[in-house]
Every structure is written in C-alpha cells, then in structure tokens.
Design a protein around this motif. Structure first.
Motif, PDB file in Angstrom:
ATOM      1  N   LEU A  16      33.386  29.630  27.915  1.00  0.00           N
ATOM      2  CA  LEU A  16      34.145  30.748  27.339  1.00  0.00           C
ATOM      3  C   LEU A  16      33.282  31.957  27.016  1.00  0.00           C
ATOM      4  O   LEU A  16      33.760  33.088  27.089  1.00  0.00           O
ATOM      5  N   ALA A  17      32.024  31.747  26.674  1.00  0.00           N
ATOM      6  CA  ALA A  17      31.161  32.900  26.387  1.00  0.00           C
ATOM      7  C   ALA A  17      30.969  33.744  27.648  1.00  0.00           C
ATOM      8  O   ALA A  17      30.999  34.977  27.585  1.00  0.00           O
ATOM      9  N   PHE A  18      30.798  33.084  28.792  1.00  0.00           N
ATOM     10  CA  PHE A  18      30.705  33.820  30.055  1.00  0.00           C
ATOM     11  C   PHE A  18      32.008  34.573  30.318  1.00  0.00           C
ATOM     12  O   PHE A  18      31.993  35.742  30.704  1.00  0.00           O
ATOM     13  N   CYS A  19      33.134  33.883  30.101  1.00  0.00           N
ATOM     14  CA  CYS A  19      34.434  34.517  30.331  1.00  0.00           C
ATOM     15  C   CYS A  19      34.653  35.699  29.391  1.00  0.00           C
ATOM     16  O   CYS A  19      35.137  36.757  29.820  1.00  0.00           O
ATOM     17  N   ALA A  20      34.295  35.539  28.120  1.00  0.00           N
ATOM     18  CA  ALA A  20      34.470  36.627  27.151  1.00  0.00           C
ATOM     19  C   ALA A  20      33.619  37.834  27.528  1.00  0.00           C
ATOM     20  O   ALA A  20      34.079  38.979  27.457  1.00  0.00           O
ATOM     21  N   LEU A  21      32.386  37.573  27.935  1.00  0.00           N
ATOM     22  CA  LEU A  21      31.498  38.662  28.343  1.00  0.00           C
ATOM     23  C   LEU A  21      32.078  39.415  29.533  1.00  0.00           C
ATOM     24  O   LEU A  21      32.158  40.648  29.529  1.00  0.00           O
TER      25      LEU A  21
END
Length: 99
Positions: A16-21
């Motif tokens: 999710l951190a990759f997706c949020a970024l």
C-alpha cells in the motif's frame, strides 16, 4: 490510509505504501480507497505496473519476491524508490533544487 512509513522494510510490506506514493502522482490511475491491505500480491502488481506505465520506472522488483517474505528487503525497496524518484524527476513531476 493504512500507510505509516517508518522504514524501508516493514512499512512497505503490504504494497500500500507503493500504491499511495504512486496515487499521489497519478490519482486517476486507480481507486486507492478500494485497495485491501491484505491483498499484498495485487497491491504490489498494481503499484509496479502503474510505475512502469505512468512514470517509465524499470521493473526492478518482482511481485513474487515481495510477497515471498513478510518484510521486504530494505535495500531493494530503497533502490526501487531511488529509481522511481529519478523517473518522476525526468518526467518533471518532482522539482529539484538547482545547485
């Protein structure tokens, strides 16, 4: 939502951190609110595909490598983020200071 980046390993474990970024740069690419933190494979696949298609980021990480262990390798995450940053700068999406 569901992201608290504190390091380059466990904070990136759900994808999710990759997706949020990526969603912050390409909000029309996908519906971030519909993502499930437990769907790690799908989250990594979405993030890496979006980074490649929208930012021209080389696929340095494999989805299978990311889901094989519960905590991603910090050096791999860091290297990928450096490449993503380089690509975003090249596209003019991140401004850098002139020296």
């Amino acid at each position: 939502q569901h992201v608290d980046v504190q390091n380059f390993s466990g904070s990136w474990g759900s994808g999710l951190a990759f997706c949020a970024l990526l969603h912050s740069f390409f909000p029309d690419a996908f519906d971030y609110g519909s993502l499930d933190p437990a769907a790690r494979r799908e989250n990594f696949a979405l993030a890496f595909a979006t980074a490649e298609a929208r930012a021209g980021c080389a696929p340095l990480l494999e989805v299978e490598d990311m889901v094989r262990l519960p905590v991603p390798d910090a050096k791999c995450v860091y290297t990928y983020l450096q490449e993503l940053y380089r690509c975003l700068v090249a596209k003019g999406l991140v401004k850098t200071k002139k020296r």
